[in-house]
Write an enzyme that holds these catalytic residues in place. Sequence first.
Site, PDB file in Angstrom:
ATOM      1  N   LYS A   1      32.684  57.789  17.676  1.00  0.00           N
ATOM      2  CA  LYS A   1      33.421  58.157  16.458  1.00  0.00           C
ATOM      3  C   LYS A   1      34.863  57.659  16.545  1.00  0.00           C
ATOM      4  O   LYS A   1      35.413  57.138  15.579  1.00  0.00           O
ATOM      5  CB  LYS A   1      33.369  59.683  16.257  1.00  0.00           C
ATOM      6  CG  LYS A   1      31.975  60.169  15.874  1.00  0.00           C
ATOM      7  CD  LYS A   1      31.825  61.681  15.929  1.00  0.00           C
ATOM      8  CE  LYS A   1      30.378  62.074  15.664  1.00  0.00           C
ATOM      9  NZ  LYS A   1      30.107  63.515  15.851  1.00  0.00           N
TER      10      LYS A   1
ATOM     11  N   GLN B   1      32.979  69.016  17.723  1.00  0.00           N
ATOM     12  CA  GLN B   1      31.713  68.457  18.209  1.00  0.00           C
ATOM     13  C   GLN B   1      30.813  69.590  18.705  1.00  0.00           C
ATOM     14  O   GLN B   1      31.200  70.380  19.565  1.00  0.00           O
ATOM     15  CB  GLN B   1      31.998  67.439  19.336  1.00  0.00           C
ATOM     16  CG  GLN B   1      30.773  66.699  19.838  1.00  0.00           C
ATOM     17  CD  GLN B   1      30.136  65.791  18.782  1.00  0.00           C
ATOM     18  OE1 GLN B   1      30.807  65.098  18.032  1.00  0.00           O
ATOM     19  NE2 GLN B   1      28.813  65.811  18.708  1.00  0.00           N
TER      20      GLN B   1
ATOM     21  N   ASP C   1      32.546  67.308   8.245  1.00  0.00           N
ATOM     22  CA  ASP C   1      31.166  67.423   8.728  1.00  0.00           C
ATOM     23  C   ASP C   1      30.290  68.155   7.710  1.00  0.00           C
ATOM     24  O   ASP C   1      29.067  68.150   7.824  1.00  0.00           O
ATOM     25  CB  ASP C   1      31.138  68.204  10.054  1.00  0.00           C
ATOM     26  CG  ASP C   1      30.910  67.294  11.247  1.00  0.00           C
ATOM     27  OD1 ASP C   1      30.439  66.154  11.043  1.00  0.00           O
ATOM     28  OD2 ASP C   1      31.198  67.719  12.381  1.00  0.00           O
TER      29      ASP C   1
END
Length: 279
Positions: A51, A95, A118
């Site tokens: 990422k 994460q 997200d």
Amino acid sequence: MTILDGKSLSIKIQNDIKKEADALREINITPGLAVILIGDDPASHSYVKMKEKACYETGIYSILHKMPSSISEEKILETITMMNENKNIDGILVQLPLPSHIDTTKIIEAISAKKDVDGFHPYNVGRLVAGLSGFVPCTPLGVMRLLEEYKIDVKGMNVCVVGASNIVGKPMMNLLLNAGATVDICHIFTKNLKEHTKRADMIIVGVGKANLITENMVKESAIVVDIGINVLANGKLVGDVDFENVSKKCSFITPVPGGAGPMTIAMLLSNTIKSAKNR
Ligand code: NAD
């Protein structure tokens, strides 16, 4: 049989994102993403690295907050508050998975819904369910974008989604439903999975079990999208579908790697740009 090439499409999307980031910089906005990484899970570290690299290549500023697995919930919440208030940050990503002593829901709910790139915050989840605009989880969003690229219209199709997690299966189901598909969603307690997959025009699987979907479970000419990621004992990366045999039977199929994975990263960048445009 046509390969749904997520890798090529993700490169094309990243090139467009780079142009959008350049245009934003011209009006003094540098899109910014904050990533919070907790613990030493090798898969999480490797995803975060990918990422960060994608951010770097497209001109998105990224900041990484690395924390040990022993970190307190309070410290993580403090960092999130700081990032919520930081005017140079457009997106915040924590994460997952988190260590067991951390309440994942509490952490996700602490992220400002406006920076929730997200799409896991209940506010954005609710908007997706209601068919309203908002941030959509990157993996299912990437699958929809990939289907669109190949002019696959899901309207009226019978789609079987296998896997019902909050980050993959459930948002996938909602996106398909919003696009007019008839959706059958299966999970660990589903009796006779084959009965469901066999009648589907399209199967989308995200479970995490190599060879879960075999040739005898797939209808002739079906479309198969494999989101699963599994590392075999020999180090080989595979999905949830027996690619070699299933691919002979279907009309379209995603490879692993090179299908849903790169699209997920492209959609993260896209969501970050979308948030930066809202500044
Ligand atoms: P998860 O463990 O949270 O959820 C797994 C889901 O699969 C659950 O709903 C469970 O009920 C279901 N399931 C388990 N065994 C089953 C079985 N035998 N038959 C039917 N359903 C079964 O996992 P997740 O976070 O949703 O991830 C799923 C997979 O997708 C993993 O392999 C993960 O690595 C992968 N993934 C890939 C990407 C990507 O970018 N390509 C992104 C996220 C997740």
